[in-house]
Design a protein around this motif. Structure first.
Motif, PDB file in Angstrom:
ATOM      1  N   THR A  21       0.824  -1.314   0.003  1.00 15.71           N
ATOM      2  CA  THR A  21      -0.020  -0.045   0.024  1.00 15.71           C
ATOM      3  C   THR A  21       0.882   1.357  -0.073  1.00 15.71           C
ATOM      4  OG1 THR A  21      -0.078   0.111   2.455  1.00 15.71           O
ATOM      5  CG2 THR A  21      -1.868  -1.241   1.284  1.00 15.71           C
ATOM      6  N   CYS A  22       2.133   0.960  -0.049  1.00 22.74           N
ATOM      7  CA  CYS A  22       2.953   2.241  -0.182  1.00 22.74           C
ATOM      8  C   CYS A  22       3.051   3.090  -1.599  1.00 22.74           C
ATOM      9  CB  CYS A  22       4.536   1.806   0.247  1.00 22.74           C
ATOM     10  SG  CYS A  22       5.765   2.927  -0.008  1.00 22.74           S
ATOM     11  N   LEU A  23       3.216   4.497  -1.108  1.00 21.69           N
ATOM     12  CA  LEU A  23       3.208   5.104  -2.612  1.00 21.69           C
ATOM     13  C   LEU A  23       4.643   5.507  -3.232  1.00 21.69           C
ATOM     14  CD1 LEU A  23       0.569   7.922  -1.568  1.00 21.69           C
ATOM     15  CD2 LEU A  23       0.191   5.955  -3.182  1.00 21.69           C
ATOM     16  N   ASN A  26       7.041  -1.057  -3.156  1.00 20.07           N
ATOM     17  CA  ASN A  26       6.115  -2.080  -2.411  1.00 20.07           C
ATOM     18  C   ASN A  26       7.227  -3.181  -2.619  1.00 20.07           C
ATOM     19  OD1 ASN A  26       3.551  -1.146  -1.560  1.00 20.07           O
ATOM     20  ND2 ASN A  26       3.387  -0.485  -3.772  1.00 20.07           N
ATOM     21  N   ASN A  51      -4.093   3.352   5.210  1.00 20.27           N
ATOM     22  CA  ASN A  51      -3.012   3.222   4.431  1.00 20.27           C
ATOM     23  C   ASN A  51      -2.596   4.385   3.458  1.00 20.27           C
ATOM     24  OD1 ASN A  51      -2.267   0.166   4.736  1.00 20.27           O
ATOM     25  ND2 ASN A  51      -4.116  -0.192   3.750  1.00 20.27           N
ATOM     26  N   CYS A  52      -1.439   4.630   3.299  1.00 17.38           N
ATOM     27  CA  CYS A  52      -0.989   5.664   2.404  1.00 17.38           C
ATOM     28  C   CYS A  52      -1.708   5.833   0.983  1.00 17.38           C
ATOM     29  CB  CYS A  52       0.547   5.763   2.168  1.00 17.38           C
ATOM     30  SG  CYS A  52       1.601   6.158   3.789  1.00 17.38           S
ATOM     31  N   CYS A  53      -2.122   4.716   0.466  1.00 16.47           N
ATOM     32  CA  CYS A  53      -2.517   4.654  -0.864  1.00 16.47           C
ATOM     33  C   CYS A  53      -4.212   5.162  -0.861  1.00 16.47           C
ATOM     34  CB  CYS A  53      -2.584   3.381  -1.424  1.00 16.47           C
ATOM     35  SG  CYS A  53      -3.365   1.999  -0.344  1.00 16.47           S
ATOM     36  N   ASP A  54      -4.676   5.057   0.398  1.00 15.03           N
ATOM     37  CA  ASP A  54      -5.982   5.435   0.656  1.00 15.03           C
ATOM     38  C   ASP A  54      -5.951   6.811   1.196  1.00 15.03           C
ATOM     39  OD1 ASP A  54      -6.986   2.831   0.555  1.00 15.03           O
ATOM     40  OD2 ASP A  54      -6.520   2.415   2.679  1.00 15.03           O
ATOM     41  N   LYS A  56      -3.586   8.766  -0.062  1.00 15.67           N
ATOM     42  CA  LYS A  56      -3.299   9.749  -1.175  1.00 15.67           C
ATOM     43  C   LYS A  56      -1.989  10.431  -1.048  1.00 15.67           C
ATOM     44  CE  LYS A  56      -6.997   8.492  -3.792  1.00 15.67           C
ATOM     45  NZ  LYS A  56      -7.235   7.206  -3.534  1.00 15.67           N
ATOM     46  N   CYS A  58       2.024  10.565   1.094  1.00 12.35           N
ATOM     47  CA  CYS A  58       3.233   9.917   1.675  1.00 12.35           C
ATOM     48  C   CYS A  58       4.080  11.066   2.520  1.00 12.35           C
ATOM     49  CB  CYS A  58       4.265   9.065   0.837  1.00 12.35           C
ATOM     50  SG  CYS A  58       5.846   8.458   1.606  1.00 12.35           S
ATOM     51  N   TYR A 104       6.718   2.196  -6.820  1.00 16.97           N
ATOM     52  CA  TYR A 104       5.321   2.383  -7.099  1.00 16.97           C
ATOM     53  C   TYR A 104       4.893   2.836  -8.385  1.00 16.97           C
ATOM     54  CZ  TYR A 104       0.538   4.041  -6.211  1.00 16.97           C
ATOM     55  OH  TYR A 104      -0.871   4.458  -6.444  1.00 16.97           O
TER      56      TYR A 104
END
Length: 161
Positions: A21-23, A26, A51-54, A56, A58, A104
């Protein structure tokens, strides 16, 4: 043609990384002992946290923090850490951790990927024997965990990897 066993396990670790889930990057990790998969792990926030992806964003990216530094600012638990905390130590003793990382944005394999300093300490204490890291689809690097013990970068203040 049949692939070798290390690439077989690295392919599985690569699939695990797709849950990350990292921007930034991964990673996917699997721990194998006696030719059996003991556990898996991928990069993501602790259970129940966003998570960071949620979110949006980092924070480390916003602050332009170099790779391998200031992990206390990261929301995620690393793939190696998640694989280790999901296994019993007796099942990991003398086992191998397979690790695959992808950028990513580009989807390219992370160049010169290595466990961070904290992950190295956890790998040592888990009793793992070696770490195998994917460099590209066919090539990989094998690291003897004793190298993490003998070459203690924390004594020299080395940052990053």
């Amino acid at each position: 043609m049949r692939i070798d066993k290390n690439n077989y396990y690295l392919d599985i670790a690569e699939s695990v990384s797709e849950r990350g889930t990292c921007l930034r990057r991964n990673f996917g990790a699997i721990i194998v002992n006696n030719d059996e998969i003991v556990s898996t792990g991928y990069v993501g926030a602790p259970r129940g946290r966003r998570n960071c992806c949620d979110l949006k964003f980092c924070l480390r990216e916003k602050m332009n923090i170099p790779r391998g530094e200031r992990y206390e600012l990261c929301r995620s638990v690393h793939a190696e850490q998640n694989a280790i905390i999901s296994a019993k130590r007796k099942d990991m003793l003398d086992g191998t951790l397979y690790l695959v990382g992808k950028d990513y944005n580009s989807g390219e394999y992370v160049e010169n990927a290595r466990p961070c300093a904290l992950c190295k300490r956890m790998i040592i204490n888990a009793g793992l024997k070696q770490v195998i890291i994917r460099n590209n689809k066919k090539d990989y690097t094998i690291i003897d965990v004793n190298d993490f013990i003998e070459n203690d970068e924390s004594l020299e203040g080395v940052k990053g990897y």
